[in-house]
Scaffold this motif. Sequence first.
Motif, PDB file in Angstrom:
ATOM      1  N   LEU A 136      87.051  67.036  27.109  1.00  0.00           N
ATOM      2  CA  LEU A 136      85.828  66.271  26.809  1.00  0.00           C
ATOM      3  C   LEU A 136      86.100  65.191  25.763  1.00  0.00           C
ATOM      4  O   LEU A 136      85.581  64.085  25.869  1.00  0.00           O
ATOM      5  N   LEU A 137      86.856  65.517  24.752  1.00  0.00           N
ATOM      6  CA  LEU A 137      87.293  64.563  23.730  1.00  0.00           C
ATOM      7  C   LEU A 137      88.787  64.806  23.520  1.00  0.00           C
ATOM      8  O   LEU A 137      89.219  65.957  23.387  1.00  0.00           O
ATOM      9  N   THR A 138      89.567  63.756  23.488  1.00  0.00           N
ATOM     10  CA  THR A 138      91.001  63.930  23.299  1.00  0.00           C
ATOM     11  C   THR A 138      91.609  62.635  22.795  1.00  0.00           C
ATOM     12  O   THR A 138      90.900  61.655  22.530  1.00  0.00           O
ATOM     13  N   ASN A 139      92.923  62.622  22.644  1.00  0.00           N
ATOM     14  CA  ASN A 139      93.648  61.411  22.266  1.00  0.00           C
ATOM     15  C   ASN A 139      95.052  61.508  22.865  1.00  0.00           C
ATOM     16  O   ASN A 139      95.482  62.600  23.278  1.00  0.00           O
ATOM     17  N   PRO A 140      95.772  60.396  22.941  1.00  0.00           N
ATOM     18  CA  PRO A 140      97.082  60.416  23.615  1.00  0.00           C
ATOM     19  C   PRO A 140      98.132  61.292  22.948  1.00  0.00           C
ATOM     20  O   PRO A 140      99.167  61.594  23.551  1.00  0.00           O
ATOM     21  N   GLN A 141      97.876  61.726  21.715  1.00  0.00           N
ATOM     22  CA  GLN A 141      98.849  62.555  21.018  1.00  0.00           C
ATOM     23  C   GLN A 141      98.562  64.053  21.126  1.00  0.00           C
ATOM     24  O   GLN A 141      99.193  64.862  20.452  1.00  0.00           O
ATOM     25  N   VAL A 142      97.613  64.420  21.987  1.00  0.00           N
ATOM     26  CA  VAL A 142      97.391  65.839  22.260  1.00  0.00           C
ATOM     27  C   VAL A 142      98.351  66.268  23.369  1.00  0.00           C
ATOM     28  O   VAL A 142      98.302  65.742  24.480  1.00  0.00           O
ATOM     29  N   VAL A 143      99.237  67.191  23.049  1.00  0.00           N
ATOM     30  CA  VAL A 143     100.247  67.652  23.996  1.00  0.00           C
ATOM     31  C   VAL A 143      99.991  69.120  24.312  1.00  0.00           C
ATOM     32  O   VAL A 143      99.953  69.960  23.409  1.00  0.00           O
ATOM     33  N   SER A 144      99.808  69.424  25.594  1.00  0.00           N
ATOM     34  CA  SER A 144      99.596  70.798  26.048  1.00  0.00           C
ATOM     35  C   SER A 144     100.819  71.245  26.835  1.00  0.00           C
ATOM     36  O   SER A 144     101.274  70.531  27.733  1.00  0.00           O
ATOM     37  N   HIS A 145     101.324  72.402  26.526  1.00  0.00           N
ATOM     38  CA  HIS A 145     102.505  72.926  27.212  1.00  0.00           C
ATOM     39  C   HIS A 145     102.081  74.082  28.117  1.00  0.00           C
ATOM     40  O   HIS A 145     101.691  75.144  27.651  1.00  0.00           O
TER      41      HIS A 145
END
Length: 205
Positions: A136-145
């Motif tokens: 819903l809210l994020t940014n390009p530096q959120v990394v999910s593994h």
Amino acid sequence: MSVPAANPRKTSGVRMLGPVDVTRLVQAVRQVPEAAWAAENAAKPNRFEALDATQHIVFRFVDSGRDWRFSHDRPAWGYWRGVLAPVLAAAVAPYGYARGVFPRVMLARMPAGGVIQPHVDALVAAKWPHKIHVPLLTNPQVVSHFGGAEHRFAVGEAVEVNNLAPHWVRNEGASERVHLIFEYYDADQPEPDWLAGFLASGANR
């Protein structure tokens, strides 16, 4: 007793479910006061060390970590249901289940610089339902593994993830990350052969 087997329908990595209109839900999330986040987080039933500083508003939750078939509405569900229901329905449409069930539904808010530590969803109640995220809210530096690879999920892109293998998240950006996270299963799918024996055994896992 052997480890209960996972639902063979669950993804072994990630499964992109497609775009979902989250406009109204995002607007509602932006209006949640800090005090409400704090109060809901203090009352949440999902208290795991791996979640670190991530806050949650929990709408539905399982009655027991041993069985996904029985769940309940929490107080916030009644207020939020109108904006949640369309997003939930759109996200799970690709499954085509006639009687789908949502045992757990929540918002997860990770602060800038936050980390969700490597973990697996070890409770038996997590072995059968699909685990689905809708950013819903994020940014390009959120990394999910997930599934052995790093992902940067976009706002409104529903995705099923493998919650039974090690996974973690890092928010290296300057803004918070908020996801709608929920579980979903087919009530018409035959229950696994191991379930009755597991429940009779009284095992915790």
